[in-house]
Design an enzyme around this catalytic site. Structure first.
Site, PDB file in Angstrom:
ATOM      1  N   ASP A  72       0.641  -1.173  -0.014  1.00 11.73           N
ATOM      2  CA  ASP A  72       0.065  -0.077  -0.146  1.00 11.73           C
ATOM      3  C   ASP A  72       0.931   1.185   0.015  1.00 11.73           C
ATOM      4  O   ASP A  72       1.827   1.209   0.566  1.00 11.73           O
ATOM      5  CB  ASP A  72      -0.977  -0.168   1.261  1.00 11.73           C
ATOM      6  CG  ASP A  72      -2.068   0.908   0.951  1.00 11.73           C
ATOM      7  OD1 ASP A  72      -2.374   1.358  -0.012  1.00 11.73           O
ATOM      8  OD2 ASP A  72      -2.677   1.194   2.047  1.00 11.73           O
ATOM      9  N   ASN A 112       1.375   3.285  -2.822  1.00 17.27           N
ATOM     10  CA  ASN A 112       2.014   3.784  -4.147  1.00 17.27           C
ATOM     11  C   ASN A 112       1.364   4.977  -4.586  1.00 17.27           C
ATOM     12  O   ASN A 112       2.099   5.975  -5.233  1.00 17.27           O
ATOM     13  CB  ASN A 112       1.545   2.750  -5.308  1.00 17.27           C
ATOM     14  CG  ASN A 112       1.977   1.447  -5.167  1.00 17.27           C
ATOM     15  OD1 ASN A 112       3.145   1.238  -4.448  1.00 17.27           O
ATOM     16  ND2 ASN A 112       1.619   0.312  -5.690  1.00 17.27           N
ATOM     17  N   HIS A 168       2.286   3.270  -8.870  1.00 13.81           N
ATOM     18  CA  HIS A 168       2.362   1.756  -9.165  1.00 13.81           C
ATOM     19  C   HIS A 168       3.339   1.330  -9.837  1.00 13.81           C
ATOM     20  O   HIS A 168       3.791   0.140  -9.723  1.00 13.81           O
ATOM     21  CB  HIS A 168       1.064   1.589 -10.007  1.00 13.81           C
ATOM     22  CG  HIS A 168      -0.231   1.911  -9.051  1.00 13.81           C
ATOM     23  ND1 HIS A 168      -0.386   1.642  -7.964  1.00 13.81           N
ATOM     24  CD2 HIS A 168      -1.386   2.548  -9.678  1.00 13.81           C
ATOM     25  CE1 HIS A 168      -1.662   1.852  -7.533  1.00 13.81           C
ATOM     26  NE2 HIS A 168      -2.144   2.789  -8.718  1.00 13.81           N
ATOM     27  N   SER A 207     -10.583  -7.254  -5.227  1.00 12.72           N
ATOM     28  CA  SER A 207     -11.882  -7.120  -5.985  1.00 12.72           C
ATOM     29  C   SER A 207     -12.496  -5.893  -6.011  1.00 12.72           C
ATOM     30  O   SER A 207     -13.536  -5.422  -6.726  1.00 12.72           O
ATOM     31  CB  SER A 207     -12.611  -8.271  -5.474  1.00 12.72           C
ATOM     32  OG  SER A 207     -12.501  -8.565  -3.991  1.00 12.72           O
ATOM     33  N   TRP A 235     -11.555  -2.636  -8.550  1.00 10.70           N
ATOM     34  CA  TRP A 235     -12.219  -2.392  -9.693  1.00 10.70           C
ATOM     35  C   TRP A 235     -13.031  -1.058  -9.833  1.00 10.70           C
ATOM     36  O   TRP A 235     -13.485  -0.430 -10.812  1.00 10.70           O
ATOM     37  CB  TRP A 235     -13.266  -3.530 -10.172  1.00 10.70           C
ATOM     38  CG  TRP A 235     -12.677  -4.773 -10.672  1.00 10.70           C
ATOM     39  CD1 TRP A 235     -12.367  -5.941 -10.046  1.00 10.70           C
ATOM     40  CD2 TRP A 235     -11.908  -4.919 -11.943  1.00 10.70           C
ATOM     41  NE1 TRP A 235     -11.705  -6.813 -10.611  1.00 10.70           N
ATOM     42  CE2 TRP A 235     -11.325  -6.319 -12.058  1.00 10.70           C
ATOM     43  CE3 TRP A 235     -11.497  -4.072 -12.842  1.00 10.70           C
ATOM     44  CZ2 TRP A 235     -10.773  -6.869 -12.861  1.00 10.70           C
ATOM     45  CZ3 TRP A 235     -10.954  -4.543 -13.869  1.00 10.70           C
ATOM     46  CH2 TRP A 235     -10.429  -6.177 -13.974  1.00 10.70           C
ATOM     47  N   LEU A 252      11.066 -20.823  -5.378  1.00  6.06           N
ATOM     48  CA  LEU A 252       9.987 -19.823  -4.496  1.00  6.06           C
ATOM     49  C   LEU A 252       8.766 -19.755  -5.585  1.00  6.06           C
ATOM     50  O   LEU A 252       8.697 -19.710  -6.506  1.00  6.06           O
ATOM     51  CB  LEU A 252      10.741 -18.474  -4.632  1.00  6.06           C
ATOM     52  CG  LEU A 252       9.627 -17.325  -4.121  1.00  6.06           C
ATOM     53  CD1 LEU A 252       9.668 -17.478  -2.614  1.00  6.06           C
ATOM     54  CD2 LEU A 252      10.106 -16.112  -4.363  1.00  6.06           C
TER      55      LEU A 252
HETATM   56  C1  FPP Z   1      -2.082   0.033  -3.229  1.00  8.70           C
HETATM   57  O1  FPP Z   1      -1.372   1.327  -3.489  1.00  8.70           O
HETATM   58  C2  FPP Z   1      -1.259  -0.831  -4.538  1.00  8.70           C
HETATM   59  C3  FPP Z   1      -2.048  -1.216  -5.592  1.00  8.70           C
HETATM   60  C4  FPP Z   1      -3.546  -1.072  -5.796  1.00  8.70           C
HETATM   61  C5  FPP Z   1      -1.325  -1.777  -6.606  1.00  8.70           C
HETATM   62  C6  FPP Z   1      -0.104  -2.614  -6.270  1.00  8.70           C
HETATM   63  C7  FPP Z   1       0.493  -2.938  -7.600  1.00  8.70           C
HETATM   64  C8  FPP Z   1       1.920  -3.149  -7.745  1.00  8.70           C
HETATM   65  C9  FPP Z   1       3.115  -2.475  -6.882  1.00  8.70           C
HETATM   66  C10 FPP Z   1       2.409  -3.575  -9.179  1.00  8.70           C
HETATM   67  C11 FPP Z   1       2.650  -4.781  -8.828  1.00  8.70           C
HETATM   68  C12 FPP Z   1       2.815  -5.753 -10.083  1.00  8.70           C
HETATM   69  C13 FPP Z   1       3.065  -7.224 -10.266  1.00  8.70           C
HETATM   70  C14 FPP Z   1       3.012  -7.565 -11.676  1.00  8.70           C
HETATM   71  C15 FPP Z   1       3.275  -7.988  -9.186  1.00  8.70           C
HETATM   72  P1  FPP Z   1      -2.787   2.564  -3.323  1.00  8.70           P
HETATM   73  O2  FPP Z   1      -2.655   2.934  -4.809  1.00  8.70           O
HETATM   74  O3  FPP Z   1      -4.130   2.261  -2.752  1.00  8.70           O
HETATM   75  O4  FPP Z   1      -1.811   3.626  -2.847  1.00  8.70           O
HETATM   76  P2  FPP Z   1      -2.388   4.719  -1.604  1.00  8.70           P
HETATM   77  O5  FPP Z   1      -3.216   4.106  -0.450  1.00  8.70           O
HETATM   78  O6  FPP Z   1      -1.232   5.762  -1.586  1.00  8.70           O
HETATM   79  O7  FPP Z   1      -3.482   5.434  -2.544  1.00  8.70           O
END
Ligand code: FPP
Length: 237
Positions: free
Chosen positions: A10, A12, A27, A56, A59, A121
């Site tokens: 979390d 990103n 991301h 889920s 989306w 792994l």
């Molecule tokens: C949550 O952060 C993160 C996600 C919804 C996406 C995570 C995906 C990746 C790191 C890419 C991984 C790729 C592969 C192929 C494994 P958020 O957007 O909810 O962050 P926020 O809380 O700051 O808004």
């Protein structure tokens, strides 16, 4: 050392917004720590690493962010599948794939097929996954077995349901990590986290480096796992 680590990656979006960038830049930056975590787990002898990449509920995010995330999964798998295979990583996806594009579904299947025999792994990537969805699907599968006469309702026990869950055949996570400052499970592996040690940190996922992972592992080492037993019983085990 935990045998199975599960991570909610979390923070990103906030990481990008702090830099005046679009959320999808966060991301994309989150792929670096994914690589680090896979390499570290392989090196440390962790058997299973489960990453929550898309829930889920995700989306319901703005359509542009969802589209960018799907593109990112596609690109990352195209780029990394051969490398993961060379490192002996078996990749599997858990979650409801039916809402994914046919192209992405094909890519997930190809990645699973390519890496199926690998044993170093197991990397489980949760896409379109929800803990309640998982338990509901398991309940459906058990109900079908009952309806067919293969199983009696009174024969259903915890193992019956566990066998139908996405993590069937794998041991439950020993250590759960959530970055980004929130202290919730957010509909991740609801059944399988029953006795998991929970570690939360404020670091945003794109900043989660090896030193941060080592801190989470040190936290795990300091825990006494009792599985409902007394102190003395747990020590004697
Ligand atoms: C949550 O952060 C993160 C996600 C919804 C996406 C995570 C995906 C990746 C790191 C890419 C991984 C790729 C592969 C192929 C494994 P958020 O957007 O909810 O962050 P926020 O809380 O700051 O808004």
């Amino acid at each position: 050392m935990p045998r199975h680590i599960a991570i909610i990656m979390d923070g990103n979006g906030r990481w990008a917004q702090k830099r005046g960038q679009m959320r999808h830049a966060g991301h994309k930056a989150g792929l670096g720590p994914v690589r680090m975590a896979v390499e570290a787990c392989a090196e440390l002898g962790v058997e299973v690493l489960t990453l929550f990449a898309f829930s889920s509920e995700n989306w319901q995010r703005p359509i542009e962010e969802v589209g960018r995330l799907m593109d990112l999964f596609m690109e990352a798998l195209e780029r990394e599948a051969a490398e993961l295979n060379a490192k002996g990583v078996r990749v599997r996806f858990i979650g409801d794939r039916r809402s994914l594009s046919v192209r992405l579904q094909t890519r997930l299947n190809e990645t699973e097929d390519l890496t199926r025999a690998n044993q170093k792994l197991q990397l489980l990537i949760a896409v379109g996954y929800g803990g309640r969805w998982d338990i509901t699907e398991a309940a459906r599968a058990v109900a079908r077995r009952c309806a067919s006469g293969a199983l009696q309702a009174d024969e259903i026990d915890e193992a019956t349901l566990q066998e139908e869950l996405a993590l069937s055949g794998l041991q439950d996570p020993d250590l759960f990590i959530r970055t980004g400052g929130e202290q919730r499970i957010s509909n991740f592996l609801l059944w399988n986290l029953a006795y998991t040690e929970l570690y939360f940190c404020d670091t945003l996922w794109p900043d989660f480096d090896r030193a941060e992972l080592d801190r989470a592992l040190a936290f795990f080492t300091g825990r006494q796992r009792r599985f409902g037993l007394t102190d003395a019983q747990a020590v004697a085990r």
